[in-house]
Design an enzyme around this catalytic site. Structure first.
Site, PDB file in Angstrom:
ATOM      1  N   CYS A  20       0.762  -1.091   0.282  1.00 18.59           N
ATOM      2  CA  CYS A  20       0.270   0.146  -0.007  1.00 18.59           C
ATOM      3  C   CYS A  20       0.892   1.164   0.046  1.00 18.59           C
ATOM      4  CB  CYS A  20      -0.532   0.267   1.423  1.00 18.59           C
ATOM      5  SG  CYS A  20      -1.634   1.247   1.251  1.00 18.59           S
ATOM      6  N   CYS A  23      -0.367   3.282   2.590  1.00 20.97           N
ATOM      7  CA  CYS A  23       0.652   3.248   4.368  1.00 20.97           C
ATOM      8  C   CYS A  23       2.173   3.356   4.103  1.00 20.97           C
ATOM      9  CB  CYS A  23       0.286   1.796   4.583  1.00 20.97           C
ATOM     10  SG  CYS A  23      -1.225   1.390   4.200  1.00 20.97           S
ATOM     11  N   ASP A 398      25.629  14.046 -30.911  1.00 22.47           N
ATOM     12  CA  ASP A 398      26.611  14.114 -31.311  1.00 22.47           C
ATOM     13  C   ASP A 398      26.880  13.254 -32.835  1.00 22.47           C
ATOM     14  OD1 ASP A 398      29.920  14.966 -30.687  1.00 22.47           O
ATOM     15  OD2 ASP A 398      30.136  12.876 -30.187  1.00 22.47           O
TER      16      ASP A 398
END
Length: 711
Positions: A20, A23, A398
């Site tokens: 959870c 929680c 590049d």
């Protein structure tokens, strides 16, 4: 937190039963308030607790997490199948049997005492974990989802809704177990990286071969790896030849040929010959270990959408709880309405108040996307970078080592004084054999490929920005660009025209001569990567508006190369600081710009871009630290995959947030006229949670080369 980590000891705990997100946040606050703890961080995606300051005992951690049954996981527990280690599943199954029995007893007209007792027993078993967590939290006035559910179920029993109480307790238990299982599966995509490297290695010490734990292997040890075995540590081959499958590191499943002097990485598979490897890194410093650490840390960096959800949930839950209290109290007190139906409506609304679906909507998508990317050789270092790359409108590249292989080779040899090609190449390589310049190495390599014998060069002198000179066979020769020679030597039409022609083809031109005449023109070209053209086409196909090449090459060479590879725009003759300025200008025009480079020379430009993307992170600590996103192999084709994965993740997150809010809103509205029953409320909450979890896990299915995404 990083500054605190440097000033105090840091301790890490792997956690179990962390399913959870709400929680997890409460648990983090509890740990922070512990004596001697300077700071704490719970990584919900990786199921990991990091404590800065005093180390906590396992008992202390588990006491702090007792409200949600959070435990410290040992290795054996993490390897146990989910269904075997969850006691709640057995209780839920027994609860279902009792509910069925109670329903049949009620239908058959048995005594009320019997079927009510069965419903209460089913409620107690199905809601055992909920009551165990929720009631202590209620006494502390800590209103988490277990508290809300415990109050709702207890309230239903109190007003005589026995069947509804049992159904709610059962369905919530099922929802919790399925959510925990789903998060465990999403985390497994990252944990599987840890399992790719073997835990034991065959080592030769003092002439004796022994098998030892990887933690006991030292730098400099000789590791014996037989065909079919996984390589346990990073190192360099000192004996033997083989082909190695480096998919765990680079995502590329085609085996790579290896010989003495080549690097090998922990977790890769030795597919053919036996090899001996000198260990170069400890187990915690291997490329695979760094990848795992960076992926786990990436989950701690909340994406903008996740920050929004966290802020919204903090307001949403108390607001709905207050609304539930109002529904339960005001109609009976103010208007004389009957208590029972309005308390029932309030209890249903309490169930809807659980923010599970909303809070988990973003983390499950982020965890799935980061894990999928890592398994396919793309290291994304945070949710914010995952979101940013999905919104890219332009990409700057590049040239050397990114769009090209980064290994120049001789492409043309043009003798000017009647000499043969081999004679010219021998002379040029004899001069350049003492130089460390990449162009000089290309000339020497070309001579060796033709097995040409090099002559002794004396009085070698490198001339910065121009080339080099040396004495060969008693005569001084020069090799370099045209600035190394007097301008009048180029007035012969043949030399001038040939140089211009080669430059227009995108090649770098070097001239060989002495102080009196030009002897030959040698052109060098850096080969375009096989994947460059296809990658640029695919980027256009998926909607990237602008591709730009930033290079230090001269204008003619750069433009010729840009035409050949297929970029939209080219900026040439740029110094590093000018690349940064170019990125800043592109950001103003296109808002979100990525820079793709090697991660070392292009570090300033990578930092200036919205997303810095580095090539070839395998074995390079510097590259791993530099960029926001690392393509572990030198494979540009992973770039479109990364953008598609990011865009799919953004869609999933938006879908999850929208669907969870809509479901909650509809359920809340249904509570006012009394249409929201307890079992319908828990189904809405469970359905929303499972919906967003399953939707997020679809991101695990997206693969490189597959154009079909998540919609």
């Amino acid at each position: 937190m990083r500054l605190l980590e440097r000033q105090h000891d840091q301790h890490t705990y792997r956690l179990a039963n962390l399913s959870c997100a709400d929680c997890a946040a409460k648990f983090e606050e509890k740990v922070k308030q512990s004596s001697g703890v300077v700071d704490a961080k719970v990584n919900f995606g990786a199921s990991k607790l990091t404590v800065v300051g005093r180390p906590l005992s396992i008992e202390e951690v588990e006491t702090l997490g007792a409200f949600d049954n959070i435990k410290v996981a040992v290795e054996e527990e993490r390897e146990t199948p989910f269904w075997k280690k969850s006691r709640a599943i057995g209780l839920i199954a027994f609860s279902l049997l009792l509910m069925i029995a109670a329903f049949w007893c009620q239908m058959l007209g048995t005594s009320a005492a019997l079927y009510i007792s069965l419903y209460v027993a089913a409620t107690a078993l199905g809601g055992w974990e909920t009551f165990k967590k929720g009631i202590p939290s209620l006494l502390r006035l800590d209103f988490n989802m277990n508290t809300l559910m415990a109050v709702a179920v207890s309230g239903a029993l109190a007003i005589g809704y026995w069947a509804e109480a049992a159904v709610v307790a059962f369905l919530f238990g099922v929802s919790e177990s399925l959510e925990a299982f789903s998060m465990e599966r999403a985390r497994r995509s990252i944990r599987s990286l840890m399992e790719m490297a073997p835990r034991r290695a065959s080592i030769r010490r003092n002439g004796v071969e022994q098998v030892t734990n990887v933690e006991d292997v030292r730098v400099g040890d000789t590791m014996i790896v037989r065909p079919g075995e996984k390589i346990a540590m990073d190192g360099k081959i000192v004996k033997g030849q083989t082909a190695v499958n480096e998919a765990p590191i680079t995502g590329e499943s085609v085996p790579v040929d290896k010989e003495p002097g080549d690097e090998v990485f922990a977790g890769s598979l030795n597919t053919s010959g036996a090899i001996e490897v000198e260990v170069t890194k400890l187990t915690e410093d291997t490329t695979l270990s760094k990848m795992i650490t960076l992926v786990e840390e990436a989950q701690e960096q909340r994406a903008p959408s996740q920050k929004f959800v966290d802020r919204f949930a903090k307001v949403y839950t108390p607001a709905v709880m207050a609304l539930a209290v109002g529904i339960g109290l005001f109609p009976p007190l103010l208007f004389g309405a009957p208590w029972q139906p309005w308390i029932y409506n309030a209890l249903a609304l309490l169930i809807v108040a659980c923010p599970c679906a909303l809070v988990v909507s973003t983390p499950v998508a982020i965890v799935s996307a980061l894990g999928n990317a890592a398994r396919n050789g793309v290291l994304i270092k945070g949710g914010i970078h995952l979101e940013n790359v999905g919104g890219l409108r332009g990409i700057a590249f590049d040239k050397t080592g990114t769009l090209t292989e980064g290994r120049p080779a001789v492409s043309d040899i043009v003798p000017l004084k009647g000499r043969g090609e081999d004679d010219v190449l021998t002379l040029a390589a004899s001069i350049e054999q003492l130089s460390e310049h990449p162009l000089a190495e290309a000339v020497v390599r070309a001579a060796r490929e033709r097995n040409l014998p090099l002559k002794e060069a004396k009085d070698f002198e490198a001339i910065p920005g121009k080339g080099a000179q040396a004495r060969v066979g008693g005569r001084v020769y020069r090799m370099g660009n045209r600035r190394l020679f007097e301008e009048e030597l180029f007035k012969t039409a043949a030399a001038e025209n040939q140089i211009q022609k080669l430059r227009q083809e995108g090649k770098t031109v070097m001239v060989l001569g002495d102080g009196h005449e030009l002897i030959a023109i040698i052109a060098v070209a850096d080969r375009i990567r096989e994947t460059s053209r296809n990658t640029l086409r695919e980027l256009k196909r998926i909607g990237v508006e602008k591709t730009v090449m930033l290079t230090g090459d001269d204008r003619l060479t750069a433009q010729a190369f840009a035409r050949e590879v297929g970029v939209d725009d080219v900026r040439s003759e740029l110094l590093p600081q000018e690349k940064v300025a170019a990125i800043q200008e592109l950001k103003k025009r296109y808002d979100r710009i990525a820079m793709v480079g090697d991660g070392i020379n292009d570090a300033p430009a990578l930092a200036a871009a919205t997303s810095g993307i580095a090539m070839g992170g395998a074995g390079s600590d510097t590259t791993l630290e530099t960029a926001d996103i690392v393509l572990m192999a030198d494979d540009l084709s992973r770039l479109p995959f990364t953008i598609r994965l990011s865009r799919s993740a953004l869609r999933v997150i938006k879908q999850n947030i929208t669907s969870s809010l809509v479901i909650k809103a509809v359920a809340t509205v249904m509570a006012f006229p009394g249409w929201l029953t307890l079992w319908l409320a828990i189904l809405a909450d469970m359905g929303a949670t499972l919906l967003v979890t399953a939707n997020g896990m679809r991101l695990l299915r997206i693969q490189p080369g597959k154009r079909k995404g998540v919609h």
